[in-house]
Motif scaffolding. Sequence first.
Motif, short mmCIF file in Angstrom:
data_model
loop_
_atom_site.label_atom_id
_atom_site.label_comp_id
_atom_site.label_asym_id
_atom_site.label_seq_id
_atom_site.Cartn_x
_atom_site.Cartn_y
_atom_site.Cartn_z
N ASP A 21 27.21 9.30 32.51
CA ASP A 21 28.41 8.55 32.28
C ASP A 21 29.60 8.75 31.50
O ASP A 21 30.77 8.18 31.53
N GLU A 22 29.26 9.75 30.64
CA GLU A 22 30.50 10.27 29.74
C GLU A 22 31.31 11.07 30.33
O GLU A 22 31.11 11.83 31.29
N PRO A 23 32.63 10.83 29.99
CA PRO A 23 33.77 11.58 30.59
C PRO A 23 33.47 13.24 30.33
O PRO A 23 33.31 13.39 29.16
N GLU A 24 34.03 13.64 31.23
CA GLU A 24 33.82 15.27 31.12
C GLU A 24 35.30 15.92 31.31
O GLU A 24 36.02 15.71 32.28
N SER A 25 35.76 16.58 30.26
CA SER A 25 36.82 17.44 30.20
C SER A 25 36.74 18.92 30.50
O SER A 25 36.91 19.41 29.25
N ARG A 26 36.58 19.07 31.60
CA ARG A 26 36.43 20.60 31.78
C ARG A 26 37.34 20.85 33.26
O ARG A 26 37.23 20.27 34.07
N SER A 27 37.66 22.14 32.96
CA SER A 27 38.21 22.79 34.31
C SER A 27 37.56 23.89 34.70
O SER A 27 36.49 24.32 34.41
N ILE A 28 37.72 24.15 36.20
CA ILE A 28 37.07 25.33 36.72
C ILE A 28 37.40 26.72 36.16
O ILE A 28 38.81 26.70 35.84
N ASN A 29 36.63 27.48 35.85
CA ASN A 29 37.03 28.64 35.34
C ASN A 29 36.79 29.80 36.11
O ASN A 29 36.07 29.59 37.24
N SER A 30 37.06 30.97 35.79
CA SER A 30 37.19 32.15 36.85
C SER A 30 35.56 32.66 36.99
O SER A 30 35.42 33.10 38.48
N LEU A 31 34.61 32.59 36.04
CA LEU A 31 33.29 32.80 36.34
C LEU A 31 32.77 31.94 37.37
O LEU A 31 32.13 32.44 38.26
N ASN A 32 32.89 30.56 37.39
CA ASN A 32 32.38 29.76 38.43
C ASN A 32 33.08 30.10 39.87
O ASN A 32 32.40 30.24 40.63
N LEU A 33 34.43 30.34 39.85
CA LEU A 33 34.89 30.70 41.14
C LEU A 33 34.61 32.13 41.72
O LEU A 33 34.20 32.12 42.74
N PHE A 34 34.07 32.94 40.62
CA PHE A 34 33.55 34.28 41.14
C PHE A 34 32.17 34.05 41.80
O PHE A 34 31.66 34.63 43.15
N PHE A 35 31.21 33.36 40.98
CA PHE A 35 30.02 33.04 41.64
C PHE A 35 29.86 32.19 42.97
O PHE A 35 29.06 32.45 43.88
N ASP A 36 30.82 31.30 42.94
CA ASP A 36 30.96 30.62 44.19
C ASP A 36 31.50 31.32 45.38
O ASP A 36 30.84 31.28 46.49
N SER A 37 32.36 32.10 45.33
CA SER A 37 32.72 32.95 46.22
C SER A 37 31.81 34.17 46.71
O SER A 37 31.63 34.41 47.76
N MET A 38 30.96 34.74 45.83
CA MET A 38 29.95 35.54 46.06
C MET A 38 29.00 34.95 46.83
O MET A 38 28.51 35.46 47.84
N PHE A 39 28.54 33.69 46.54
CA PHE A 39 27.47 33.13 47.34
C PHE A 39 27.90 32.76 48.75
O PHE A 39 27.25 32.96 49.64
N SER A 40 29.19 32.33 48.82
CA SER A 40 29.44 31.88 49.93
C SER A 40 29.95 33.12 50.88
O SER A 40 29.54 33.10 52.25
N PHE A 41 30.31 34.26 50.49
CA PHE A 41 30.51 35.33 51.18
C PHE A 41 29.09 36.10 51.64
O PHE A 41 28.97 36.58 52.68
N THR A 42 28.13 35.80 51.00
CA THR A 42 26.59 36.27 51.05
C THR A 42 26.16 35.30 52.28
O THR A 42 25.77 35.95 53.20
N ILE A 43 26.36 34.08 52.12
CA ILE A 43 26.05 33.37 53.50
C ILE A 43 26.73 33.58 54.62
O ILE A 43 26.09 33.67 55.77
N SER A 44 28.04 33.83 54.47
CA SER A 44 28.82 34.37 55.96
C SER A 44 28.34 35.55 56.48
O SER A 44 28.13 35.85 57.40
N ASN A 45 27.73 36.57 55.12
CA ASN A 45 27.46 37.80 55.85
C ASN A 45 26.04 37.58 56.56
O ASN A 45 25.58 38.41 57.70
N LEU A 46 25.16 36.72 56.03
CA LEU A 46 24.01 36.17 56.73
C LEU A 46 24.27 35.79 58.16
O LEU A 46 23.60 36.19 59.10
N GLY A 47 25.24 34.94 58.49
CA GLY A 47 25.72 34.38 59.56
C GLY A 47 26.21 35.69 60.57
O GLY A 47 25.86 35.67 61.88
#
Length: 134
Positions: A23-49
């Motif tokens: 319930d505590e508020p979180e003051s965090r923004s998306i960083n490049s590391l998270n975007l890198f891994f999210d795009s890598m995993f989504s590309f991998t799943i797309s490659n499986l398709g």
Amino acid sequence: KSAWFMLGLFQEPRLRRDWDNVDEPESRSINSLNLFFDSMFSFTISNLGFGLRDDDNQNIDGVVNYWRRFGVIMSLWMITTDFSSRFDNDDVIFKLFWATWGLGALSMMIHSTGGPDSRNAVFFSASVAYLYGS
């Protein structure tokens, strides 16, 4: 915001987000590391398709292979997201860990195509074993 080395090159592990106090508020923004891994995993799943489009994989064995690999990749994605949401250091060890983990994820993405007895299956399995083990 200060540079990453201003707090020291080696820092104690820091729990950034405790699931007991969500319930505590979180003051965090998306960083490049998270975007890198999210795009890598989504590309991998797309490659499986794309692998399902081959005539050789349009049978029950191809579908089972797809869902097996999809489950492994999704569980790794969820583990990565959970860990990076809870712990966030900005020291040398943290950067080296995510650099080597990223190489393992990149290897998993490259070798995600092919069936269970393809040449890529051994490298895919080794990459997944490394990622789960680290």
